[in-house]
Design a protein around this motif. Sequence first.
Motif, PDB file in Angstrom:
ATOM      1  N   TYR A 138       0.780  -1.039  -0.368  1.00  0.00           N
ATOM      2  CA  TYR A 138      -0.172   0.104  -0.123  1.00  0.00           C
ATOM      3  C   TYR A 138       1.286   0.934  -0.605  1.00  0.00           C
ATOM      4  O   TYR A 138       0.744   2.106  -0.788  1.00  0.00           O
ATOM      5  CB  TYR A 138      -0.623   0.306   1.079  1.00  0.00           C
ATOM      6  N   ALA A 139       2.084   1.395   0.645  1.00  0.00           N
ATOM      7  CA  ALA A 139       2.885   2.335   1.109  1.00  0.00           C
ATOM      8  C   ALA A 139       3.825   2.737  -0.587  1.00  0.00           C
ATOM      9  O   ALA A 139       3.170   3.831  -0.561  1.00  0.00           O
ATOM     10  CB  ALA A 139       3.734   2.249   1.999  1.00  0.00           C
ATOM     11  N   ARG A 140       4.244   1.332  -1.660  1.00  0.00           N
ATOM     12  CA  ARG A 140       4.829   1.590  -2.162  1.00  0.00           C
ATOM     13  C   ARG A 140       3.786   1.554  -3.108  1.00  0.00           C
ATOM     14  O   ARG A 140       3.861   3.189  -4.160  1.00  0.00           O
ATOM     15  CB  ARG A 140       5.157  -0.147  -2.587  1.00  0.00           C
ATOM     16  N   ILE A 141       2.686   2.140  -3.319  1.00  0.00           N
ATOM     17  CA  ILE A 141       1.671   2.489  -3.986  1.00  0.00           C
ATOM     18  C   ILE A 141       1.543   3.751  -4.165  1.00  0.00           C
ATOM     19  O   ILE A 141       0.864   4.504  -5.471  1.00  0.00           O
ATOM     20  CB  ILE A 141      -0.142   1.134  -4.199  1.00  0.00           C
ATOM     21  N   GLN A 142       0.867   4.110  -3.382  1.00  0.00           N
ATOM     22  CA  GLN A 142       0.922   5.689  -3.148  1.00  0.00           C
ATOM     23  C   GLN A 142       2.051   6.285  -3.120  1.00  0.00           C
ATOM     24  O   GLN A 142       1.918   7.589  -3.582  1.00  0.00           O
ATOM     25  CB  GLN A 142       0.617   5.566  -1.099  1.00  0.00           C
ATOM     26  N   GLN A 143       3.482   5.770  -2.888  1.00  0.00           N
ATOM     27  CA  GLN A 143       4.562   6.453  -3.370  1.00  0.00           C
ATOM     28  C   GLN A 143       3.756   7.028  -4.760  1.00  0.00           C
ATOM     29  O   GLN A 143       5.111   7.884  -5.447  1.00  0.00           O
ATOM     30  CB  GLN A 143       5.599   5.903  -3.244  1.00  0.00           C
ATOM     31  N   GLN A 144       4.351   5.416  -5.337  1.00  0.00           N
ATOM     32  CA  GLN A 144       3.988   5.893  -6.789  1.00  0.00           C
ATOM     33  C   GLN A 144       3.326   6.683  -7.162  1.00  0.00           C
ATOM     34  O   GLN A 144       3.658   7.538  -8.507  1.00  0.00           O
ATOM     35  CB  GLN A 144       3.832   4.454  -7.568  1.00  0.00           C
ATOM     36  N   ARG A 145       1.564   6.231  -6.898  1.00  0.00           N
ATOM     37  CA  ARG A 145       0.706   8.184  -7.391  1.00  0.00           C
ATOM     38  C   ARG A 145       1.601   9.120  -6.886  1.00  0.00           C
ATOM     39  O   ARG A 145       1.400  10.313  -7.248  1.00  0.00           O
ATOM     40  CB  ARG A 145      -0.682   7.562  -6.045  1.00  0.00           C
ATOM     41  N   GLN A 146       1.899   9.481  -5.701  1.00  0.00           N
ATOM     42  CA  GLN A 146       2.530  10.521  -5.113  1.00  0.00           C
ATOM     43  C   GLN A 146       3.636  11.155  -6.371  1.00  0.00           C
ATOM     44  O   GLN A 146       3.470  12.244  -6.826  1.00  0.00           O
ATOM     45  CB  GLN A 146       3.247  10.455  -3.714  1.00  0.00           C
ATOM     46  N   ASP A 149       1.736  11.851  -9.753  1.00  0.00           N
ATOM     47  CA  ASP A 149       1.408  13.551  -9.284  1.00  0.00           C
ATOM     48  C   ASP A 149       2.510  14.337  -9.345  1.00  0.00           C
ATOM     49  O   ASP A 149       2.340  16.341 -10.172  1.00  0.00           O
ATOM     50  CB  ASP A 149       0.580  13.618  -8.363  1.00  0.00           C
TER      51      ASP A 149
END
Length: 161
Positions: A138-146, A149
């Motif tokens: 989940y943290a990896r996905i959030q980092q990729q989205r960030q 962006d």
Amino acid sequence: MGCSPVWAAFPAGSALTSLLTLAHVSCFQACAISGLFNCITIHPLNIAAGVWMIMNAFILLLCEAPFCCQFVEFANTVAQKVDRLRSWQKAFFYCGMAVVPIVMSLTLTTLLGNAIAFATGVLYGLSALGKKGDAISYARIQQQRQQADEEKMAETLEGEL
């Protein structure tokens, strides 16, 4: 034959499997007993809700435990068709069956008798959502989205200059 696809989605000893098994057994008993008590009255809506609850109990027993209904010829056929339903469809079915008697007659007996059926529908809904992911992915996905962006913002700023 009476096993649901939910059993295959989760390990044999998982907590959700145990909860669903307990919910099926207690759901049938609660609906049948509460429906019987609901029929002992002079109010027609209470009687209608009680009959609906007894019918729910029979349908739930037929769908989830066809070996208990060996005297009904089509029990295995119905159970096989129900087993092909997705978890979200079963959740909708259980919750819908539980809400109807409550709408007919809002009494403590109908609430308690249908609460377990509704809870079983909620458990099927949770199983339809699937297993929860771990925190690292989940943290990896959030980092990729960030990062995506930030790249879009940088491209937008470059395009304005």
